[in-house]
Design a protein around this motif. Structure first.
Motif, PDB file in Angstrom:
ATOM      1  N   GLY A  43       5.717  -2.812 -16.693  1.00  0.00           N
ATOM      2  CA  GLY A  43       5.359  -2.843 -15.273  1.00  0.00           C
ATOM      3  C   GLY A  43       4.744  -1.531 -14.829  1.00  0.00           C
ATOM      4  N   MET A  44       5.302  -0.432 -15.305  1.00  0.00           N
ATOM      5  CA  MET A  44       4.788   0.867 -14.874  1.00  0.00           C
ATOM      6  C   MET A  44       3.475   1.220 -15.574  1.00  0.00           C
ATOM      7  SD  MET A  44       6.965   0.920 -12.691  1.00  0.00           S
ATOM      8  CE  MET A  44       6.220   2.239 -11.733  1.00  0.00           C
ATOM      9  N   ARG A  45       3.284   0.680 -16.787  1.00  0.00           N
ATOM     10  CA  ARG A  45       1.974   0.837 -17.444  1.00  0.00           C
ATOM     11  C   ARG A  45       0.886   0.196 -16.601  1.00  0.00           C
ATOM     12  NH1 ARG A  45       1.763  -0.640 -23.883  1.00  0.00           N
ATOM     13  NH2 ARG A  45       3.394   0.760 -24.579  1.00  0.00           N
ATOM     14  N   LYS A  46       1.229  -0.963 -16.002  1.00  0.00           N
ATOM     15  CA  LYS A  46       0.222  -1.728 -15.242  1.00  0.00           C
ATOM     16  C   LYS A  46       0.092  -1.260 -13.795  1.00  0.00           C
ATOM     17  CE  LYS A  46      -0.569  -4.575 -18.695  1.00  0.00           C
ATOM     18  NZ  LYS A  46      -0.392  -5.966 -19.018  1.00  0.00           N
ATOM     19  N   SER A  47       0.984  -0.356 -13.364  1.00  0.00           N
ATOM     20  CA  SER A  47       0.942   0.083 -11.957  1.00  0.00           C
ATOM     21  C   SER A  47      -0.361   0.820 -11.637  1.00  0.00           C
ATOM     22  CB  SER A  47       2.128   1.019 -11.694  1.00  0.00           C
ATOM     23  OG  SER A  47       1.912   1.739 -10.504  1.00  0.00           O
ATOM     24  N   LYS A  48      -0.878   0.551 -10.439  1.00  0.00           N
ATOM     25  CA  LYS A  48      -2.125   1.207 -10.020  1.00  0.00           C
ATOM     26  C   LYS A  48      -1.817   2.424  -9.133  1.00  0.00           C
ATOM     27  CE  LYS A  48      -5.389  -2.403 -10.840  1.00  0.00           C
ATOM     28  NZ  LYS A  48      -4.628  -2.888 -11.947  1.00  0.00           N
ATOM     29  N   ALA A  49      -0.526   2.718  -8.960  1.00  0.00           N
ATOM     30  CA  ALA A  49      -0.141   3.827  -8.067  1.00  0.00           C
ATOM     31  C   ALA A  49      -0.728   5.147  -8.571  1.00  0.00           C
ATOM     32  CB  ALA A  49       1.383   3.917  -7.997  1.00  0.00           C
ATOM     33  N   THR A  50      -1.157   5.984  -7.635  1.00  0.00           N
ATOM     34  CA  THR A  50      -1.700   7.281  -8.034  1.00  0.00           C
ATOM     35  C   THR A  50      -0.713   8.398  -7.696  1.00  0.00           C
ATOM     36  OG1 THR A  50      -2.916   7.168  -5.958  1.00  0.00           O
ATOM     37  CG2 THR A  50      -4.184   6.753  -7.969  1.00  0.00           C
ATOM     38  N   GLY A  51       0.057   8.196  -6.623  1.00  0.00           N
ATOM     39  CA  GLY A  51       1.037   9.224  -6.232  1.00  0.00           C
ATOM     40  C   GLY A  51       2.440   8.854  -6.704  1.00  0.00           C
ATOM     41  N   THR A  52       3.301   9.867  -6.917  1.00  0.00           N
ATOM     42  CA  THR A  52       4.651   9.607  -7.448  1.00  0.00           C
ATOM     43  C   THR A  52       5.509   8.795  -6.462  1.00  0.00           C
ATOM     44  OG1 THR A  52       5.131  11.866  -6.774  1.00  0.00           O
ATOM     45  CG2 THR A  52       5.018  11.467  -9.131  1.00  0.00           C
ATOM     46  N   LYS A  53       5.240   8.952  -5.151  1.00  0.00           N
ATOM     47  CA  LYS A  53       6.072   8.227  -4.183  1.00  0.00           C
ATOM     48  C   LYS A  53       5.874   6.711  -4.320  1.00  0.00           C
ATOM     49  CE  LYS A  53       7.737   8.708   0.446  1.00  0.00           C
ATOM     50  NZ  LYS A  53       7.158   8.472   1.736  1.00  0.00           N
ATOM     51  N   GLN A  54       4.625   6.293  -4.355  1.00  0.00           N
ATOM     52  CA  GLN A  54       4.331   4.856  -4.492  1.00  0.00           C
ATOM     53  C   GLN A  54       4.786   4.355  -5.869  1.00  0.00           C
ATOM     54  OE1 GLN A  54       0.176   3.776  -4.276  1.00  0.00           O
ATOM     55  NE2 GLN A  54       0.689   1.603  -4.523  1.00  0.00           N
ATOM     56  N   PHE A  55       4.602   5.214  -6.876  1.00  0.00           N
ATOM     57  CA  PHE A  55       5.019   4.870  -8.245  1.00  0.00           C
ATOM     58  C   PHE A  55       6.535   4.628  -8.275  1.00  0.00           C
ATOM     59  CE2 PHE A  55       5.469   6.022 -12.874  1.00  0.00           C
ATOM     60  CZ  PHE A  55       4.589   5.069 -13.374  1.00  0.00           C
ATOM     61  N   ALA A  56       7.297   5.516  -7.582  1.00  0.00           N
ATOM     62  CA  ALA A  56       8.764   5.396  -7.539  1.00  0.00           C
ATOM     63  C   ALA A  56       9.193   4.126  -6.815  1.00  0.00           C
ATOM     64  CB  ALA A  56       9.360   6.628  -6.856  1.00  0.00           C
TER      65      ALA A  56
END
Ligand code: MRU
Length: 352
Positions: A61-74
């Motif tokens: 799931g995190m490989r596919k994440s398009k988030a650029t900032g750590t907050k959205q990623f978290a």
């Protein structure tokens, strides 16, 4: 053995355990949601295996994440962890693996890692959980084989084999290690209604390995024990409470009571990640209730009348007093389990 679960590029691929032994087909999961669905619908099952699948699903799931900032990623990470945690309630390995992934995330984030670096750390952690599971099974096998006589007839319930782990198995790991040591082993595999893990999966694995295997229906166990010639029982576990109570596949409790009545040792083989010291005894273990259809139908054929109420608890709890010993990768715990399990949990890995 065919791999239970593996990476293929940017996908997590699992052998479809619902289809065995009739067909050996694979399910390819391209998203974390697909992995969560595979766990819930039993494409992959078995306590250690669903822990490994959850970890790989989170990494995917995190490989596919398009988030650029750590907050959205978290935020996305937390959502996927919650999704994995909602799949199945009983096996504590699932929650243990999610926790390992959360710790890896937190450590990387605290050290100021970028989104790509955190992603990398999560990949590494999932791989570590996978590889350590195979190593644990091998170590458990070595400890457990010391309890197996040179010639032995062994009964097992459900499937605690390579399919239920990242490879080799817990209870079947003990059997495999005994065979590798040159012991003469014959296995009685309980069918394990309603999902038939014993008849379909355990027998499939053992026959593939050339191990002498006899399948019996669950209601034959008592009679087999009464006839004599059974040397021991070994099963896996989904959660072991601090006092040694063991949650495992429905039917295990009955087998344990019968084993005690007939003077047959009843062993449980499970990694330390199955021991839940936060659960004081078995009465606190959540027991999954699965769909009626697993009971009302055998394959596509209905075997119960419309209108009958159905119960389908997937697990039961065997009180510690029926358990002769608990085999882990760090050594063998004997009663009283409060002390012996706590001691093994404190033992650093590889130092037993
Ligand atoms: O419902 P399942 O097939 O996931 O249940 C599996 C079991 O009960 C196994 O015996 C247990 O997870 C141990 S697997 C090494």
């Amino acid at each position: 053995m065919l791999p239970t679960i593996e990476w293929k590029g940017d996908s997590v691929v699992m052998i479809d355990q619902r289809k065995l032994p009739v067909s050996e087909v694979y399910v390819t999961c391209k998203t974390a949601s697909e992995v969560a669905k595979a766990i819930k619908t039993m494409v992959i099952r078995g306590a250690p295996a669903i822990g490994v699948a959850a970890a790989m699903g989170i990494a995917l799931g995190m490989r596919k994440s398009k988030a650029t900032g750590t907050k959205q990623f978290a935020t996305e990470f937390q959502k996927i962890c919650d999704q994995m945690a909602a799949t199945r309630p009983t096996a504590v390995n699932l929650f243990w693996a999610i926790d390992c992934m959360k710790k890896a995330f937190a450590a990387a984030a605290q050290s100021g890692a970028s989104v790509d670096e955190i992603r990398q750390r999560l990949d590494e952690e999932a791989l570590k959980i996978h590889d350590e599971d195979v190593a644990s099974c091998r170590a458990m096998g070595a400890y457990g084989a010391s309890l197996v006589p040179q010639t032995a007839r062994i009964l097992t319930h459900c499937n605690a084999g390579a399919l239920a782990t990242a490879g080799y198995g817990t209870a079947l790991g003990v059997i495999r290690a005994a065979v590798e040591q040159g012991k003469t082993i014959a296995v009685l595999a309980d069918e394990t209604r309603p999902f038939l893990q014993g008849a379909r999966l355990t027998a499939w694995e053992l026959v593939k390995d050339g191990i002498d295997t006899t399948v019996i229906t669950d209601n034959m166990t008592a009679s087999m024990m009464q006839q004599g010639g059974l040397d021991l029982v070994v099963v896996g576990a989904d959660r072991i409470a601090a006092n040694g109570d063991v949650a495992n596949k429905i039917g295990t409790y009955g087998v344990a009571v019968l084993a005690k009545e007939h003077g047959i040792p009843f062993y449980v083989a499970a990694p330390i990640s199955t021991v839940d010291l936060n659960t004081p005894d078995g009465s606190h273990i959540p027991i999954e209730e699965r769909s009626d259809r697993e009971v009302t139908h055998v394959g596509s054929v209905r075997v119960t009348p419309e209108g009958a109420r159905i119960r389908n608890p997937a697990f039961d709890v065997t009180p510690a007093r029926f358990v002769t010993a608990i085999i882990t990768e760090r050594g063998i715990a004997r009663p009283s389990y409060e002390a012996s399990l706590a001691e093994l949990c404190r033992t650093p890995p590889g130092r037993a």
